[in-house]
Design an enzyme around this catalytic site. Structure first.
Site, PDB file in Angstrom:
ATOM      1  N   ASP A 295       0.979  -1.253  -0.006  1.00 23.93           N
ATOM      2  CA  ASP A 295       0.300   0.042  -0.213  1.00 23.93           C
ATOM      3  C   ASP A 295       0.887   1.126   0.235  1.00 23.93           C
ATOM      4  O   ASP A 295       1.783   1.159  -0.233  1.00 23.93           O
ATOM      5  CB  ASP A 295      -1.176  -0.185   1.161  1.00 23.93           C
ATOM      6  CG  ASP A 295      -2.129   0.432   0.773  1.00 23.93           C
ATOM      7  OD1 ASP A 295      -1.949   2.218   0.909  1.00 23.93           O
ATOM      8  OD2 ASP A 295      -3.184   0.047   0.694  1.00 23.93           O
ATOM      9  N   HIS A 350      -3.083   5.442   4.862  1.00 26.53           N
ATOM     10  CA  HIS A 350      -3.933   5.221   3.598  1.00 26.53           C
ATOM     11  C   HIS A 350      -3.536   3.478   4.066  1.00 26.53           C
ATOM     12  O   HIS A 350      -4.677   2.472   5.163  1.00 26.53           O
ATOM     13  CB  HIS A 350      -4.058   5.081   2.423  1.00 26.53           C
ATOM     14  CG  HIS A 350      -4.791   4.160   1.794  1.00 26.53           C
ATOM     15  ND1 HIS A 350      -4.623   2.797   1.234  1.00 26.53           N
ATOM     16  CD2 HIS A 350      -6.279   4.463   1.655  1.00 26.53           C
ATOM     17  CE1 HIS A 350      -5.984   2.517   0.468  1.00 26.53           C
ATOM     18  NE2 HIS A 350      -6.785   3.005   0.747  1.00 26.53           N
ATOM     19  N   ASN A 440     -15.212   1.134  -5.099  1.00 29.97           N
ATOM     20  CA  ASN A 440     -15.910   1.593  -4.703  1.00 29.97           C
ATOM     21  C   ASN A 440     -16.876   2.422  -5.821  1.00 29.97           C
ATOM     22  O   ASN A 440     -17.223   3.290  -5.612  1.00 29.97           O
ATOM     23  CB  ASN A 440     -15.383   2.649  -4.505  1.00 29.97           C
ATOM     24  CG  ASN A 440     -14.099   2.416  -3.024  1.00 29.97           C
ATOM     25  OD1 ASN A 440     -14.774   1.057  -2.500  1.00 29.97           O
ATOM     26  ND2 ASN A 440     -13.400   2.771  -2.695  1.00 29.97           N
ATOM     27  N   SER A 507     -11.380  -0.122   0.454  1.00 30.99           N
ATOM     28  CA  SER A 507     -10.197  -0.635   1.319  1.00 30.99           C
ATOM     29  C   SER A 507      -9.664  -0.982   2.528  1.00 30.99           C
ATOM     30  O   SER A 507      -8.819  -1.903   3.124  1.00 30.99           O
ATOM     31  CB  SER A 507      -9.515   0.974   0.387  1.00 30.99           C
ATOM     32  OG  SER A 507      -8.860   0.863  -0.081  1.00 30.99           O
TER      33      SER A 507
END
Length: 547
Positions: A295, A350, A440, A507
């Site tokens: 990530d 994130h 999403n 996520s």
């Protein structure tokens, strides 16, 4: 465009789709073959698409850690594994430490009736003992609660010994043979039986000639094609197999007949929603399992994460050498693929948020992750704006080659990437479970690579506090995939600089599934990725999902 109830507090909503005058905002073209956030991919109501991957925000063998193998408390303890090393310490075993030094009653197990009772056989169990002229046979009794694939391996022989798998159908003390192995000399013996029915069984180790120590390894894993399942609802094109259920998944892993007794952890509603505390109470907390967060990096200094950051024990810190020869200098806590250095720190939050959901410490402070004793391997491959396919693939290869058992990938894109596909296949073939966010867009099917799950990995869609499918979450689709849903709205977790905050998106659903995979593997580290994925999907609860 974003769904009408797209969470305002979400960092997924960093860039608007429509301005205050309801005018479409068209993103400027960017370099092809780079990954970007799902939010950026849907900036335009005209659905202008570029070839990009998005952050999805709004090994075991050969990586088995034998020190988490459970041992029966009241029976002969294991003192060595197949390699001749102590399972607990990794030290070489003194060849003179024979079983008679451990078992004070060496002949108490020489009949079917007096067999050593192992109890319910779930995870791999290894026993060390002796057969010879003065103790020619050993019997072991075990129980299966569900239909299982049974494996037996007898090794460490210095003389000829044989092994049988038995049952006593009439409970009269007379054995019936199910299978046997009679290899010659000191060769190892092996028995493998698929779809062994629930019941009581016996293993008989017997002398053929000479005296010998032995290592007996037994394991049983649920037979997913025919065994019982807590999920009778099947696959649904909206929510896949249902809400991931840690309690049911680990219970099936260890052949328990039902999920574990209810328990509570008042820190996190999402942890409660997937029944993780029930698993902790059984002693399974992700211990011994490494989860790679591929990530934006991880704030490895965060007080709720620092104790659970993976450490490369084969690398000497800051000496400027690649001590372990893995191609990365001083990679003591992961790697920054973007900058090609050993500092995978997260400035954007994130990856840190995801890491907290997976394995924040159970320390009475902050939050508790789904697998609070798992280790997080930080692998930095991009940020909210761009993740190049080559970087994503390199991150996957790094995680696999350095001991990860689970990989969390909270990003995706609209189009297939052979580079990423090869890396995911590489991970799966080497025993690593890959968890991917579904995306999403609120569409009827996941983005790539989550939409490629007929072959490898497991996908996660998002639900809210009451179990309702999030409007922004991509659905499972009509093509059967390894797809489950998990909490993904207003998830409270760690952020850089010792902060915490709530974020929404698939996520943040994916790390719940990655955490459950870690719990399953801590209960049985010998499971393959296919078996872990099957456990998670067949135990997911469709009755807890609101469409």
């Amino acid at each position: 465009m974003f769904p009408s109830n797209y969470p305002e507090n979400s960092t997924d909503n960093l860039l608007p789709v429509i301005d205050v005058n309801n005018i479409s905002i068209i993103p400027e073209p960017k370099q092809l073959n780079s990954y970007e956030s799902y939010e950026e991919e849907i900036l335009s109501v005209n659905n202008i698409l570029t070839d990009k991957i998005a952050t999805d925000e709004i090994n075991f063998p050969p990586h088995i850690n034998s020190n988490i193998t459970p041992y029966p408390e009241s029976q002969t303890e294991v003192i060595e594994n197949h390699s001749g090393t102590d399972i607990l310490t990794g030290e070489l075993i003194d060849s003179q430490r024979i079983a008679s030094q451990i078992n004070p009653f060496p002949q108490s197990d020489n009949t079917l009736i007096s067999a050593r009772d192992i109890g319910v056989l779930n995870t791999n169990q290894t026993w060390n003992d002796f057969v010879g002229d003065f103790d020619s046979v050993d019997y072991y009794r075990f129980h299966l609660n569900t239909t299982s694939d049974f494996n037996l391996f007898l090794s460490g022989l210095s003389a000829d010994a044989d092994v049988d798998l038995l049952e006593d159908k009439n409970n009269d003390g007379f054995e019936e043979i199910i299978d046997y192995s009679i290899a010659s000399g000191s060769a190892s013996e092996e028995i493998n039986v698929s779809n062994l029915d629930p019941g009581t069984y016996y293993v008989k180790v017997s002398q053929y000639s000479g005296d010998t120590n032995y290592n007996l390894s037994l394991s049983a894993t649920p037979s997913f094609n025919s065994g019982s399942s807590f999920n009778s609802g099947g696959y649904n094109s909206i929510y896949g197999y249902g809400l991931v259920d840690a309690s049911a998944a680990v219970a099936q892993t260890i052949n328990a007949p039902t999920p574990f007794p209810e328990a509570f952890d008042f820190n996190n509603w999402d942890v409660e929603a997937i029944n993780a505390p029930e698993v902790w109470n059984q002693g399974y907390t992700g211990q011994g399992i490494v989860v790679a967060v591929v990530d934006s990096g991880v704030d490895y200094n965060h007080f709720d994460l620092a104790g659970n950051i993976w450490s490369n024990i084969n690398e000497i810190p800051n000496n400027g050498f690649d001590d372990d020869g893995n191609g990365y200098v001083d990679d003591v806590r992961g790697w920054d693929i973007i900058n090609n250095d050993n500092d995978p720190i997260d400035f954007l939050g994130h990856g840190t948020h995801i890491a907290g959901t997976i394995a924040a410490q159970q320390n009475g402070l902050g939050i508790t992750g789904i697998a609070p004793n798992a280790k997080i391997m930080p692998v930095k491959v991009g940020n909210f704006e761009t993740i190049a396919p080559d970087n994503a693939a390199a991150g996957i290869y790094y995680a696999v080659n350095n001991g990860a058992h689970v990989i969390n990938m909270s990003f995706g894109r609209d189009f297939y990437s052979p580079v990423v596909d090869d890396a995911i296949r590489y991970a799966t073939e080497r025993g690593v479970v890959v968890v991917m966010a579904a995306g999403n867009d609120g569409s009827s099917f996941p983005k790539y690579p989550a939409n490629n799950l007929q072959q490898w990995g497991i996908a996660a869609g998002a639900t809210d506090f009451i179990g309702r499918i999030s409007d922004f979450s991509n659905r499972a689709g009509s093509l059967t995939l390894n797809y489950v849903v998990a909490p993904g709205e207003n998830i409270y977790s760690t952020l850089p600089n010792n902060n915490f905050g709530s974020r929404s998106g698939t996520s943040f659903a994916a790390p719940h599934v990655a955490g459950v995979a870690a719990l399953v593997l801590s209960a049985n580290p010998f499971l393959t990725p296919d078996q872990v994925e099957s456990i998670i999907t067949t135990t997911a609860n469709p009755n807890q999902v609101i469409v």
